[in-house]
Scaffold this motif. Structure first.
Motif, PDB file in Angstrom:
ATOM      1  N   HIS A 123      -6.527  16.619  43.045  1.00 53.62           N
ATOM      2  CA  HIS A 123      -5.455  16.631  42.054  1.00 53.62           C
ATOM      3  C   HIS A 123      -5.984  16.334  40.663  1.00 53.62           C
ATOM      4  O   HIS A 123      -7.000  15.668  40.513  1.00 53.62           O
ATOM      5  CB  HIS A 123      -4.386  15.591  42.412  1.00 53.62           C
ATOM      6  CG  HIS A 123      -3.497  16.049  43.518  1.00 53.62           C
ATOM      7  ND1 HIS A 123      -2.521  16.998  43.337  1.00 53.62           N
ATOM      8  CD2 HIS A 123      -3.468  15.720  44.831  1.00 53.62           C
ATOM      9  CE1 HIS A 123      -1.916  17.222  44.489  1.00 53.62           C
ATOM     10  NE2 HIS A 123      -2.481  16.467  45.418  1.00 53.62           N
ATOM     11  N   TYR A 124      -5.246  16.836  39.701  1.00 52.78           N
ATOM     12  CA  TYR A 124      -5.530  16.489  38.312  1.00 52.78           C
ATOM     13  C   TYR A 124      -4.774  15.238  37.923  1.00 52.78           C
ATOM     14  O   TYR A 124      -3.717  14.934  38.486  1.00 52.78           O
ATOM     15  CB  TYR A 124      -5.120  17.633  37.375  1.00 52.78           C
ATOM     16  CG  TYR A 124      -6.267  18.601  37.119  1.00 52.78           C
ATOM     17  CD1 TYR A 124      -7.271  18.256  36.213  1.00 52.78           C
ATOM     18  CD2 TYR A 124      -6.354  19.817  37.776  1.00 52.78           C
ATOM     19  CE1 TYR A 124      -8.337  19.115  35.968  1.00 52.78           C
ATOM     20  CE2 TYR A 124      -7.415  20.689  37.540  1.00 52.78           C
ATOM     21  CZ  TYR A 124      -8.393  20.332  36.634  1.00 52.78           C
ATOM     22  OH  TYR A 124      -9.447  21.170  36.403  1.00 52.78           O
ATOM     23  N   ILE A 125      -5.339  14.534  36.955  1.00 55.46           N
ATOM     24  CA  ILE A 125      -4.645  13.383  36.394  1.00 55.46           C
ATOM     25  C   ILE A 125      -4.825  13.439  34.873  1.00 55.46           C
ATOM     26  O   ILE A 125      -5.925  13.701  34.378  1.00 55.46           O
ATOM     27  CB  ILE A 125      -5.179  12.077  37.012  1.00 55.46           C
ATOM     28  CG1 ILE A 125      -4.279  10.903  36.672  1.00 55.46           C
ATOM     29  CG2 ILE A 125      -6.557  11.744  36.580  1.00 55.46           C
ATOM     30  CD1 ILE A 125      -4.542   9.687  37.522  1.00 55.46           C
ATOM     31  N   TYR A 126      -3.719  13.294  34.165  1.00 55.21           N
ATOM     32  CA  TYR A 126      -3.754  13.328  32.708  1.00 55.21           C
ATOM     33  C   TYR A 126      -3.701  11.910  32.187  1.00 55.21           C
ATOM     34  O   TYR A 126      -2.951  11.082  32.703  1.00 55.21           O
ATOM     35  CB  TYR A 126      -2.554  14.116  32.166  1.00 55.21           C
ATOM     36  CG  TYR A 126      -2.397  13.996  30.662  1.00 55.21           C
ATOM     37  CD1 TYR A 126      -3.058  14.874  29.804  1.00 55.21           C
ATOM     38  CD2 TYR A 126      -1.607  12.985  30.101  1.00 55.21           C
ATOM     39  CE1 TYR A 126      -2.930  14.744  28.432  1.00 55.21           C
ATOM     40  CE2 TYR A 126      -1.486  12.853  28.726  1.00 55.21           C
ATOM     41  CZ  TYR A 126      -2.151  13.737  27.892  1.00 55.21           C
ATOM     42  OH  TYR A 126      -2.037  13.610  26.528  1.00 55.21           O
ATOM     43  N   SER A 127      -4.495  11.623  31.155  1.00 60.33           N
ATOM     44  CA  SER A 127      -4.355  10.300  30.546  1.00 60.33           C
ATOM     45  C   SER A 127      -4.650  10.351  29.051  1.00 60.33           C
ATOM     46  O   SER A 127      -5.530  11.096  28.606  1.00 60.33           O
ATOM     47  CB  SER A 127      -5.250   9.286  31.251  1.00 60.33           C
ATOM     48  OG  SER A 127      -6.550   9.783  31.345  1.00 60.33           O
ATOM     49  N   ASP A 128      -3.880   9.593  28.295  1.00 62.05           N
ATOM     50  CA  ASP A 128      -4.188   9.371  26.883  1.00 62.05           C
ATOM     51  C   ASP A 128      -3.893   7.901  26.599  1.00 62.05           C
ATOM     52  O   ASP A 128      -3.688   7.113  27.533  1.00 62.05           O
ATOM     53  CB  ASP A 128      -3.396  10.328  25.981  1.00 62.05           C
ATOM     54  CG  ASP A 128      -1.891  10.175  26.121  1.00 62.05           C
ATOM     55  OD1 ASP A 128      -1.435   9.092  26.547  1.00 62.05           O
ATOM     56  OD2 ASP A 128      -1.168  11.138  25.822  1.00 62.05           O
ATOM     57  N   SER A 129      -3.843   7.518  25.338  1.00 65.64           N
ATOM     58  CA  SER A 129      -3.697   6.094  25.029  1.00 65.64           C
ATOM     59  C   SER A 129      -2.346   5.544  25.498  1.00 65.64           C
ATOM     60  O   SER A 129      -2.207   4.344  25.707  1.00 65.64           O
ATOM     61  CB  SER A 129      -3.874   5.868  23.530  1.00 65.64           C
ATOM     62  OG  SER A 129      -3.051   6.764  22.812  1.00 65.64           O
ATOM     63  N   ASP A 130      -1.359   6.428  25.675  1.00 59.34           N
ATOM     64  CA  ASP A 130      -0.016   5.956  26.031  1.00 59.34           C
ATOM     65  C   ASP A 130       0.310   6.047  27.514  1.00 59.34           C
ATOM     66  O   ASP A 130       1.082   5.266  28.030  1.00 59.34           O
ATOM     67  CB  ASP A 130       1.064   6.775  25.300  1.00 59.34           C
ATOM     68  CG  ASP A 130       0.903   6.688  23.807  1.00 59.34           C
ATOM     69  OD1 ASP A 130       0.386   5.646  23.342  1.00 59.34           O
ATOM     70  OD2 ASP A 130       1.249   7.658  23.122  1.00 59.34           O
ATOM     71  N   ARG A 131      -0.201   7.077  28.160  1.00 61.70           N
ATOM     72  CA  ARG A 131       0.289   7.304  29.520  1.00 61.70           C
ATOM     73  C   ARG A 131      -0.767   7.919  30.433  1.00 61.70           C
ATOM     74  O   ARG A 131      -1.819   8.380  29.981  1.00 61.70           O
ATOM     75  CB  ARG A 131       1.504   8.229  29.495  1.00 61.70           C
ATOM     76  CG  ARG A 131       1.170   9.686  29.205  1.00 61.70           C
ATOM     77  CD  ARG A 131       2.399  10.451  28.858  1.00 61.70           C
ATOM     78  NE  ARG A 131       2.910   9.924  27.597  1.00 61.70           N
ATOM     79  CZ  ARG A 131       3.079  10.620  26.476  1.00 61.70           C
ATOM     80  NH1 ARG A 131       2.888  11.855  26.448  1.00 61.70           N
ATOM     81  NH2 ARG A 131       3.454  10.093  25.336  1.00 61.70           N
TER      82      ARG A 131
END
Ligand code: ZN
Ligand code: ZN
Ligand code: FE
Length: 758
Positions: free
Chosen positions: A189-197
């Motif tokens: 699976h892919y997982i998205y991440s940035d500073s908020d979520r």
């Protein structure tokens, strides 16, 4: 009707991981043949039983209608005894027992069927970014061992769900024995991440698309490694990416959804279309149609590729317009493959991250190709093309060839085949050197080739040479330009002799000087230097490469201009600095002599295009090529045929350039005359040598021939004069092919033994 024949069939080549076993099973069922198929080492082994004619027809159709990604290098068929109690056609457990040539399948871009399913409402793999089948998906980049089975890939961490297991085991299914088979229930699976979520699963890709649309830089894990992506039309995002990477000038590739979108960015002829949509989905250099100057670095070409991973398809469905897709690394380092490494190394560059949990085992940059002179010129060999297998017949022990230090690659040869690695970068970067050593070890293990002899360059300071000497094996050195020419000969199985024209930036010469503008009489095992560009000094050594105007000074001093006249030509250079360079040329201190065509290009680019510095290899030459327009005349060079080797003197060319500068001739016309002059000299000297030696084949090799204008003119002229012209096509035309050339030279008994090694 009872069976009256049984055939044993062995297929060699790229025959594993390309859907061959299910293909065979289908054909056997259609002809009512019993038997079996299995991967054996790197080969595919089959037996079929039935009526003789049906068996024979089966063999013919097996090869003639082979799955698209397959490449059959060898076929062996023999009749064996008919078996009495066999029913059906079975796929057997792989066998690794026998020792025979192994081939490693390259990654395959997403196929049309998987693409349709990916986008089909209601499909259980709708929007699932790891969809693949027996005909497409990752291969080399996930392989830990051969034979190619799921257990030997990084997919072994994921256990097939019932549905997937049924597809995998069910003969008529497109996913029958698709080793990376997966679905949202059981796969990665892919997982998205940035500073908020942080968002996992189906929404991750949508979040990433939103971040891109908002002008952010995305670190994206793909097939061969991580990429850095941003909207190609967003100038501030592109600027920011260039600043942070840092990559001030070098062109960056873009990815677009389809051919139609690609055709808005650059000119696409029929050959370009085939290249763009090929299973290897390389970056194709196109004549740029629109001014995405932030992306192209001001050149007149643009590197374009189409989606090859399902995640690319999904992103480009959501985003209008092209995406910059550049290998994720700090400039000079290898492509990032590891998740933790991505966090550590890309954190300062990317605003957001789209990661996944399938390991990339063999990092590969995207391949780069262009069309020129009616041929496909490979500029970089990576994902989709690597490892490349080239037939190398002969009686020789296993060879490891260590390549060159820039655009490095390694090559392992045994059992009649040479296997060329992916592009491994410049070894002066410690991380690249590590990747280079790892790749050598893993290819050796995958291919089961334990080298008995090592081939390397003859440069005393190359790290690849230090590496070669440290292996405790006999080492043979191969002259750099000899390796260039033999690499092209090996690709088509030519023994020579030929006339080889090797034009590049630099390579260590047998006289201890820096060669790079060479005409060689070449056989596999030996060469003779027949002509070369006249030696000039490189004031400041490596500094003269980074600052091409220094090469211009060298050529201006060489034609006898004094300091005042040189100051007039290079009016923007500080007179004090200019004076130091001129003095340096006078004393010869830190001013090594070179016959490099690359340095001649640098000097011309400094004079004609005003290039003062270059931030990547070939930068000045690319700018000169981009500047050139029209086809009005050619600058002359002098040939001194009273010497052995002949000496080709660019002095008349430099004088003519100075004259044209004074006369205010268009720079684009001057750039064209430079290319024409050099191409015509390549041909006239080549023809003269061919006539003298009674030869009719000319090889053009070396990084300078990435230049389409130069290559096209040289090939056109030579072919219309009746010569056969050869260049590397399957493997890179530049130093990426050196390891293959070294292996071929040593396989033929050439190369000089290195004293002090066993
Ligand atoms: Zn597919
Ligand atoms: Zn599943
Ligand atoms: Fe080279």
């Amino acid at each position: 009707m009872p069976a009256d024949a049984r055939l044993h069939i062995e297929l060699n080549g790229v025959v594993q991981g390309v859907g061959f076993r299910p293909h065979a099973q289908k054909l056997a069922a259609r002809r009512r043949l019993s038997g079996w198929a299995r991967n054996n080492g790197g080969a595919l082994e089959l037996e079929v039983q039935g009526r003789l004619k049906a068996c024979r027809d089966f063999v013919g159709e097996l090869v003639s209608s082979a799955p698209a990604p397959a490449i059959v290098h060898g076929l062996r068929v023999r009749e064996v005894a008919v078996q009495s109690d066999e029913s059906g056609f079975n796929i057997l457990v792989s066998s690794a027992a026998s020792r025979r040539p192994r081939f490693i399948p390259a990654d395959i871009g997403i196929c049309d069927s998987c693409r349709s399913e990916l986008l089909a409402p209601g499909d259980r793999r709708r929007d699932y970014p790891f969809i693949n089948c027996a005909l497409c998906g990752p291969r080399y980049t996930i392989i830990a061992g051969l034979p190619y089975d799921r257990e030997s890939t990084s997919m072994c961490a994921f256990h097939l769900c019932l549905d997937c297991a049924f597809e995998y085991a069910n003969e008529p299914d497109r996913r029958f024995h698709a080793e990376p088979n997966a679905c949202p229930q059981c796969g990665p699976h892919y997982i998205y991440s940035d500073s908020d979520r942080s968002v996992a699963g189906p929404k991750a890709v949508a979040q990433a698309a939103a971040a891109l649309e908002a002008g952010r830089i995305l670190a994206l894990k793909g097939i061969g490694g991580w990429h850095l992506a941003c909207l190609a039309t967003d100038e501030s995002a592109v600027d920011k990416l260039r600043r942070l990477k840092p990559r001030p000038d070098k062109p960056m590739a873009v990815m677009v959804a389809d051919l139609e979108q690609a055709s808005r960015l650059g000119r696409i002829g029929p050959h370009e279309a085939v290249l763009l949509t090929g299973a290897d989905r390389p970056i194709v250099l196109l004549e740029a149609a629109v001014g995405l100057t932030g992306v192209t670095g001001g050149l007149d070409t643009i590197g374009v590729m189409l989606p090859y991973a399902p995640v690319h398809v999904l992103l480009l469905q959501k985003i209008r317009g092209p995406l910059v897709m550049t290998s994720a690394n700090r400039t000079g380092s290898p492509i990032v493959t590891d998740n933790l490494e991505a966090v550590a190394k890309l954190g300062g560059i990317a605003d957001a991250r789209l990661s996944h949990d399938r390991a990339i085992l063999n990092g590969c940059d995207d391949s780069v190709v262009r069309r020129a002179a009616g041929r496909t010129v490979t500029i970089r060999s990576g994902r989709g093309r690597a490892p490349a297998a080239i037939s190398l017949p002969g009686d020789y022990g296993p060879i490891l060839a260590c390549g060159a230090d820039i655009k490095s690659s390694v090559c392992l040869a045994a059992d009649g085949w040479a296997h060329l690695s992916q592009h491994l970068g410049s070894l002066d970067d410690p991380d690249c050197f590590d990747r280079y050593k790892q790749t050598t070890a893993s290819l050796s293990a995958l291919l089961d080739i334990r080298p008995a002899v090592v081939a390397c360059d003859s440069h005393p300071d190359y790290l690849s040479v230090v590496f070669a000497r440290g292996l405790g094996l006999p080492v043979k050195q191969v002259q750099h330009h000899h390796a260039h020419v033999v690499a092209a000969m090996a690709e088509v199985g030519l023994g020579g002799p030929v006339i080889g024209v090797a034009f590049d930036g630099s390579g260590w010469g047998t006289d201890g000087r820096v060669w790079g503008g060479e005409w060689l009489i070449c056989s596999r095992d030996r060469f003779e230097r027949a002509a070369h560009l006249k030696y000039v000094a490189m004031p400041g050594g490596e500094l003269a490469v980074r600052e091409p105007w220094r090469m211009a000074v060298a050529y201006l001093v060489d034609i006898g201009l004094d300091a005042e006249a040189i100051g007039r030509v290079l009016a923007d250079i500080d007179p004090g600095v200019l004076d130091v360079v001129i003095k340096q040329l006078g004393t010869g201190i830190n001013a090594p002599l070179t016959s490099s065509a690359g340095r001649l290009f640098d000097a011309a680019a400094a004079l004609i295009a005003g290039c003062r510095s270059q931030s990547y290899e070939g930068h000045a030459a690319s700018r000169l090529e981009s500047l050139a327009a029209g086809d009005t005349g050619a600058y002359p060079l002098d040939l001194d045929a009273d010497t052995a080797p002949f000496i080709i003197d660019p002095a008349p060319m430099i004088r003519a350039i100075i004259g044209d500068l004074a006369a205010g001739v268009e720079r684009s016309e001057m750039a064209a005359k430079f290319h024409n002059g050099l191409a015509d000299t390549i041909c006239s000297v080549g023809r003269r040598l061919c006539d003298r030696e009674g030869l009719d084949t000319i090889v053009l090799a070396g990084g300078v021939f990435v230049n389409a204008r130069l290559l096209s003119r040289a090939v056109g002229t030579l072919e219309s004069a009746g010569f056969t012209v050869l260049i590397n096509q399957q493997v890179p035309i530049n130093d990426g092919a050196i390891s293959l050339g070294q292996a071929a030279v040593v396989a033929a008994g050439g190369g000089l033994p290195v004293p002090g090694c066993p």
